[in-house]
Structures are given as structure tokens and as C-alpha cells.
Design an enzyme around this catalytic site. Structure first.
Site, PDB file in Angstrom:
ATOM      1  N   LYS A   9      10.134  42.780-112.185  1.00 58.90           N
ATOM      2  CA  LYS A   9      11.545  42.387-110.958  1.00 58.90           C
ATOM      3  C   LYS A   9      12.404  41.452-112.455  1.00 58.90           C
ATOM      4  O   LYS A   9      11.605  41.861-112.998  1.00 58.90           O
ATOM      5  CB  LYS A   9       9.903  41.069-110.694  1.00 58.90           C
ATOM      6  CG  LYS A   9       9.431  41.860-109.286  1.00 58.90           C
ATOM      7  CD  LYS A   9       9.249  40.384-108.373  1.00 58.90           C
ATOM      8  CE  LYS A   9       8.371  41.212-107.306  1.00 58.90           C
ATOM      9  NZ  LYS A   9       7.450  40.015-106.956  1.00 58.90           N
ATOM     10  N   TYR A  49      10.961  43.893 -97.937  1.00 54.28           N
ATOM     11  CA  TYR A  49      10.175  42.322 -97.904  1.00 54.28           C
ATOM     12  C   TYR A  49      10.638  42.152 -96.224  1.00 54.28           C
ATOM     13  O   TYR A  49      10.457  41.155 -95.920  1.00 54.28           O
ATOM     14  CB  TYR A  49      11.025  41.636 -99.016  1.00 54.28           C
ATOM     15  CG  TYR A  49      10.446  41.649 -99.997  1.00 54.28           C
ATOM     16  CD1 TYR A  49       8.870  42.405-100.562  1.00 54.28           C
ATOM     17  CD2 TYR A  49      10.665  41.424-101.664  1.00 54.28           C
ATOM     18  CE1 TYR A  49       8.891  42.121-101.797  1.00 54.28           C
ATOM     19  CE2 TYR A  49      10.179  41.322-102.653  1.00 54.28           C
ATOM     20  CZ  TYR A  49       8.826  41.740-103.298  1.00 54.28           C
ATOM     21  OH  TYR A  49       8.830  41.585-104.287  1.00 54.28           O
ATOM     22  N   ASN A 112       6.895  36.964-110.101  1.00 56.53           N
ATOM     23  CA  ASN A 112       5.539  37.620-110.509  1.00 56.53           C
ATOM     24  C   ASN A 112       5.172  38.850-111.139  1.00 56.53           C
ATOM     25  O   ASN A 112       4.164  39.732-110.965  1.00 56.53           O
ATOM     26  CB  ASN A 112       4.630  37.547-109.371  1.00 56.53           C
ATOM     27  CG  ASN A 112       5.082  38.073-108.478  1.00 56.53           C
ATOM     28  OD1 ASN A 112       6.478  39.046-108.404  1.00 56.53           O
ATOM     29  ND2 ASN A 112       4.000  37.973-106.761  1.00 56.53           N
ATOM     30  N   HIS A 115       5.913  44.624-108.597  1.00 54.56           N
ATOM     31  CA  HIS A 115       5.766  44.205-107.072  1.00 54.56           C
ATOM     32  C   HIS A 115       5.325  45.892-107.353  1.00 54.56           C
ATOM     33  O   HIS A 115       5.194  46.352-108.095  1.00 54.56           O
ATOM     34  CB  HIS A 115       7.169  44.766-106.528  1.00 54.56           C
ATOM     35  CG  HIS A 115       7.320  45.741-105.060  1.00 54.56           C
ATOM     36  ND1 HIS A 115       5.949  45.107-104.134  1.00 54.56           N
ATOM     37  CD2 HIS A 115       7.363  47.235-104.841  1.00 54.56           C
ATOM     38  CE1 HIS A 115       6.049  46.131-103.378  1.00 54.56           C
ATOM     39  NE2 HIS A 115       6.286  47.198-103.245  1.00 54.56           N
ATOM     40  N   GLU A 126       8.304  53.490 -99.565  1.00 54.21           N
ATOM     41  CA  GLU A 126       8.937  52.852-100.545  1.00 54.21           C
ATOM     42  C   GLU A 126       9.250  53.382-101.800  1.00 54.21           C
ATOM     43  O   GLU A 126      10.702  53.200-102.244  1.00 54.21           O
ATOM     44  CB  GLU A 126       7.673  51.444-101.788  1.00 54.21           C
ATOM     45  CG  GLU A 126       7.275  50.333-100.210  1.00 54.21           C
ATOM     46  CD  GLU A 126       6.746  49.371-101.110  1.00 54.21           C
ATOM     47  OE1 GLU A 126       6.134  49.650-102.190  1.00 54.21           O
ATOM     48  OE2 GLU A 126       6.588  48.946-100.613  1.00 54.21           O
TER      49      GLU A 126
HETATM   50  N1  UDP Z   1       6.101  35.167-101.947  1.00 56.56           N
HETATM   51  C1  UDP Z   1       6.610  34.275-102.894  1.00 56.56           C
HETATM   52  N2  UDP Z   1       6.103  32.935-102.031  1.00 56.56           N
HETATM   53  C2  UDP Z   1       4.942  33.662-101.009  1.00 56.56           C
HETATM   54  C3  UDP Z   1       4.735  34.635-101.119  1.00 56.56           C
HETATM   55  C4  UDP Z   1       4.732  35.528-101.611  1.00 56.56           C
HETATM   56  O1  UDP Z   1       7.811  34.140-103.239  1.00 56.56           O
HETATM   57  O2  UDP Z   1       4.333  32.763-101.139  1.00 56.56           O
HETATM   58  C5  UDP Z   1       7.340  36.880-102.852  1.00 56.56           C
HETATM   59  C6  UDP Z   1       6.180  37.476-104.334  1.00 56.56           C
HETATM   60  O3  UDP Z   1       7.520  37.062-105.259  1.00 56.56           O
HETATM   61  C7  UDP Z   1       5.751  38.341-104.018  1.00 56.56           C
HETATM   62  C8  UDP Z   1       6.515  38.586-102.603  1.00 56.56           C
HETATM   63  O4  UDP Z   1       6.836  37.361-101.948  1.00 56.56           O
HETATM   64  O5  UDP Z   1       5.487  39.341-104.903  1.00 56.56           O
HETATM   65  C9  UDP Z   1       5.834  39.639-102.052  1.00 56.56           C
HETATM   66  O6  UDP Z   1       4.398  38.821-100.821  1.00 56.56           O
HETATM   67  P1  UDP Z   1       3.370  39.679-100.691  1.00 56.56           P
HETATM   68  O7  UDP Z   1       2.392  39.190-100.220  1.00 56.56           O
HETATM   69  O8  UDP Z   1       3.994  41.455 -99.780  1.00 56.56           O
HETATM   70  O9  UDP Z   1       2.726  39.580-102.215  1.00 56.56           O
HETATM   71  P2  UDP Z   1       2.908  40.821-102.980  1.00 56.56           P
HETATM   72  O10 UDP Z   1       2.330  42.357-102.396  1.00 56.56           O
HETATM   73  O11 UDP Z   1       3.641  41.310-104.244  1.00 56.56           O
HETATM   74  O12 UDP Z   1       1.231  40.397-103.839  1.00 56.56           O
HETATM   75 MG    MG Z   2       3.213  43.342-100.929  1.00 62.15          MG
END
Ligand code: UDP
Ligand code: MG
Length: 155
Positions: A9, A49, A112, A115, A126
Site C-alpha cells: 500500500k 474494495y 496497514n 493487501h 484479484e
Molecule cells: N479498513 C479500514 N477500516 C476498517 C476496516 C478496514 O480502513 O475498519 C481498510 C484497511 O486498510 C483494510 C482494508 O480496508 O486492509 C480492507 O478491509 P478488509 O476487512 O478486507 O481487511 P483485510 O482483508 O485487508 O485484512
Molecule cells: Mg480483505
């Protein structure tokens, strides 16, 4: 062999951590079979997303993903989807276990670091979203005997 999609990211690009994060995947014994830097346009972020598009944080998430280009990688290995999710750690960097990528490099629920596809079906979708078939390389079994037992890959 299973494949997954990893994005580094924009926070990684801003913090100069590209090499450090890629090294963790290489050290694990995973194979990078496609890689490019690209700027995610609106459509790409919204597709990638789509499960979050109605969340209140979506505008911030979108902006954070478009702050710089990202590095996209297709990574190959046995059970690689699960392995890379485990390497990434849970979503919120403050909750992610120390030793995981998010646990070691992130203090944020949004910024974080990586991805990683969350399932084999999603990974296929993807990878196709980020790479044309000819951008994903097959280059034989380099180091193969050092990484896996023969019966593991025949199973
Ligand atoms: N995210 C965020 N706030 C939240 C949850 C997710 O900004 O409360 C962002 C974060 O960058 C995350 C991405 O949205 O990596 C995708 O969310 P997902 O639930 O798919 O989490 P991941 O699969 O990345 O762990
Ligand atoms: Mg995810």
C-alpha cells in the site's frame, strides 16, 4: 501451485519499505511471479474494495490507496493464500501479532502495509484484475527441492 495477490500500500512506498516487505515474502520461500507499480484509479479501488463501499471509512480508504502508486505482486506457493494472510496478520496493525507484517510495521487499522487475498477464489479474481495473463510468469522449479518435499506437491 496456488497463487495470491499482494499489494504494497502507499504507506509502504512513502516510508521506503518496499524492499523490506518484499524480502519477507522471499525469505519465506514464496515465489514472486508477477510484479508492477501502478496508480489505482477510481474504478480499480471501487472494484477491489467493493465489499466496503458503503462503510463510513471508504472515502478515506480510497484516498489512502490513491496517495501514491502501489506495488502489486502475484505470489505463488503451496497454500499461499492462507500463508500470506498469516504473514500479514489481522487487519488492525495495533492488534496484529508481533512477527507478522502488520504487527511489525503498522500502528493503524487502515495504513496497514499490505493487501492479501482472503481466499483462493478471490485471489483468482484479484490477480486477473491487476495483471494480464502475459504479465504473470511461469519459470520452472528454481530451488524447488530446497523449498518443498516431493510428496507435498504430489499430494
Ligand atoms: N479498513 C479500514 N477500516 C476498517 C476496516 C478496514 O480502513 O475498519 C481498510 C484497511 O486498510 C483494510 C482494508 O480496508 O486492509 C480492507 O478491509 P478488509 O476487512 O478486507 O481487511 P483485510 O482483508 O485487508 O485484512
Ligand atoms: Mg480483505
Amino acid at each position: 501451485m496456488e497463487r495470491t495477490l499482494v499489494l504494497l500500500k502507499p504507506s509502504v512506498i512513502k516510508r521506503g519499505l518496499i524492499g523490506e516487505i518484499i524480502t519477507r515474502f522471499e525469505r519465506k520461500g514464496l515465489r514472486i511471479i508477477a510484479m508492477k507499480m501502478l496508480w489505482m484509479n477510481d474504478q480499480l479501488v471501487e472494484e477491489h474494495y467493493s465489499h466496503l463501499k458503503d462503510k463510513p471509512f471508504f472515502p478515506n480508504l480510497k484516498a489512502s490507496m490513491q496517495a501514491t502508486p502501489v506495488v502489486a505482486m502475484c505470489i505463488e506457493g503451496l497454500e499461499v493464500v492462507r500463508v500470506v494472510r498469516a504473514m500479514a496478520g489481522v487487519t488492525n496493525g495495533r492488534n496484529a501479532a508481533i512477527g507478522t507484517i502488520r504487527g511489525d510495521y503498522s500502528m493503524s487499522n487502515q495504513q496497514n502495509i499490505v493487501h492479501a487475498s482472503d481466499g483462493v477464489y478471490a485471489a483468482g479474481e484479484e490477480i486477473a484484475r491487476f495483471f494480464k495473463p502475459e504479465e504473470v510468469f511461469e519459470f520452472g522449479d528454481l530451488n524447488f527441492n530446497a523449498l518443498y518435499a516431493v510428496d507435498e506437491v504430489e499430494a
